[in-house]
Enzyme design. Structure first.
Site, PDB file in Angstrom:
ATOM      1  N   HIS A   8      -0.514   3.320  -8.676  1.00 56.95           N
ATOM      2  CA  HIS A   8      -0.904   2.681  -7.554  1.00 56.95           C
ATOM      3  C   HIS A   8       0.199   1.878  -6.898  1.00 56.95           C
ATOM      4  O   HIS A   8       0.433   1.514  -5.888  1.00 56.95           O
ATOM      5  CB  HIS A   8      -2.042   1.801  -7.690  1.00 56.95           C
ATOM      6  CG  HIS A   8      -3.058   1.641  -6.664  1.00 56.95           C
ATOM      7  ND1 HIS A   8      -3.019   2.598  -5.589  1.00 56.95           N
ATOM      8  CD2 HIS A   8      -3.842   0.682  -6.440  1.00 56.95           C
ATOM      9  CE1 HIS A   8      -4.145   2.350  -4.700  1.00 56.95           C
ATOM     10  NE2 HIS A   8      -4.386   1.144  -5.199  1.00 56.95           N
ATOM     11  N   ASN A  47      -5.630  -4.624  -1.839  1.00 57.06           N
ATOM     12  CA  ASN A  47      -6.806  -4.478  -0.799  1.00 57.06           C
ATOM     13  C   ASN A  47      -6.636  -5.376   0.406  1.00 57.06           C
ATOM     14  O   ASN A  47      -7.065  -5.504   1.573  1.00 57.06           O
ATOM     15  CB  ASN A  47      -8.094  -4.882  -1.257  1.00 57.06           C
ATOM     16  CG  ASN A  47      -8.495  -3.626  -2.163  1.00 57.06           C
ATOM     17  OD1 ASN A  47      -7.901  -2.673  -2.426  1.00 57.06           O
ATOM     18  ND2 ASN A  47      -9.659  -3.825  -2.936  1.00 57.06           N
ATOM     19  N   ASP A  86       1.017   5.318  -2.438  1.00 56.56           N
ATOM     20  CA  ASP A  86       0.717   6.146  -3.299  1.00 56.56           C
ATOM     21  C   ASP A  86      -0.576   7.253  -2.436  1.00 56.56           C
ATOM     22  O   ASP A  86      -1.325   6.891  -1.669  1.00 56.56           O
ATOM     23  CB  ASP A  86       0.088   5.814  -4.539  1.00 56.56           C
ATOM     24  CG  ASP A  86      -1.347   4.793  -4.118  1.00 56.56           C
ATOM     25  OD1 ASP A  86      -1.063   3.636  -3.689  1.00 56.56           O
ATOM     26  OD2 ASP A  86      -2.308   5.390  -4.764  1.00 56.56           O
ATOM     27  N   ASN A 106      -7.355   1.640   0.336  1.00 62.18           N
ATOM     28  CA  ASN A 106      -7.668   0.397   0.829  1.00 62.18           C
ATOM     29  C   ASN A 106      -6.517  -0.554   1.227  1.00 62.18           C
ATOM     30  O   ASN A 106      -6.778  -1.426   2.082  1.00 62.18           O
ATOM     31  CB  ASN A 106      -8.489  -0.627  -0.254  1.00 62.18           C
ATOM     32  CG  ASN A 106      -9.746  -0.068  -0.641  1.00 62.18           C
ATOM     33  OD1 ASN A 106     -10.471   0.501   0.267  1.00 62.18           O
ATOM     34  ND2 ASN A 106     -10.068   0.055  -1.989  1.00 62.18           N
TER      35      ASN A 106
END
Length: 243
Positions: free
Chosen positions: A19, A66, A91, A112
């Protein structure tokens, strides 16, 4: 000024996560070019520099993925920038490891960090998606995304990041198709065919034309006779291979 924002989660716990490939990409650009040391501002780590004669701000939001847009949006408002002055690197589950795609605007695809950027920065910014592959099962996605890259991933991860850093000038100059070709070639692939190639001026429709030709070849293949004199002759010429 151009802002290049790499998305990820702050802290050593997440440093090696798939991520966090956005952070890794921005770090690679920072190492390869003349930038100031990292400092803290806009709830982010930032570094200022110049690439291809243009001022560039590298930013790694420290708000967690997020809420990435809160940090990047703050920087954009401070410098009075528009969505077109932003490149986000992040990613992408739906791309094979080592693949890259770059476009302006589009949907968030369930990411997100991109949802947050869309909400705080507008949607018409450039999005550089770096493939991390999909685990194949929805239930495994979270562990996959928040899991560290394996040692075997270095085979494609390091060349990908190096190619991006080496050719960051193309990113700054909006030479998107050329950059994608450089990345593809660095990973042992072929030049991308999906998008128009700017180096072939006036040939924007060439990739689509090639695709139609391939379709035509596939659909218009003549069926060779299976019996009769012609079939016997073809068998002698080609060793009896059918069509």
């Amino acid at each position: 000024m151009l802002i290049i924002a790499g998305l990820g989660n702050p802290g050593g716990k997440y440093a090696g996560n798939r991520h966090n490939i956005g952070f890794m990409a921005v770090d690679a650009i920072h190492r390869r070019h003349s930038f100031s040391p990292w400092s803290k501002k806009f709830r982010a780590e930032i570094a200022e520099g110049e690439i291809a004669g243009e001022k560039v701000l590298l930013i790694k939001p420290q708000t967690f993925m997020n809420l990435s847009g809160e940090s990047v949006g703050e920087a954009m408002r401070f410098y009075k920038l528009q969505p077109g002055d932003l490149v986000a690197i992040y990613d992408e589950l739906d791309l094979l490891p080592g693949k890259a795609r770059l476009k302006t605007g589009g949907g968030h695809g369930g990411h997100n960090g991109i949802k947050s950027l869309d909400a705080h920065c507008g949607k018409e910014y450039r999005r550089l998606r770096l493939g991390i592959g999909h685990p194949g099962v929805k239930e495994m996605v979270q562990n996959h995304v928040l899991g560290d890259f394996a040692k075997a991933d270095k085979v494609w991860l390091e060349p990908l990041l190096d190619a991006l850093a080496d050719n960051a000038d193309m990113l700054v100059r909006n030479e998107d198709s050329q950059l994608m070709n450089k990345i593809a070639l660095a990973l042992g692939g072929k030049a991308e065919e999906e998008k128009p190639r700017k180096e072939d001026k006036g040939s924007d429709k060439k990739p689509a034309g090639q695709s139609h030709i391939r379709q035509a070849r596939n659909s218009n293949q003549p069926k060779l006779p299976a019996t009769g004199p012609m079939a016997d002759m073809l068998k002698k010429m080609f060793g009896g291979k059918g069509d």
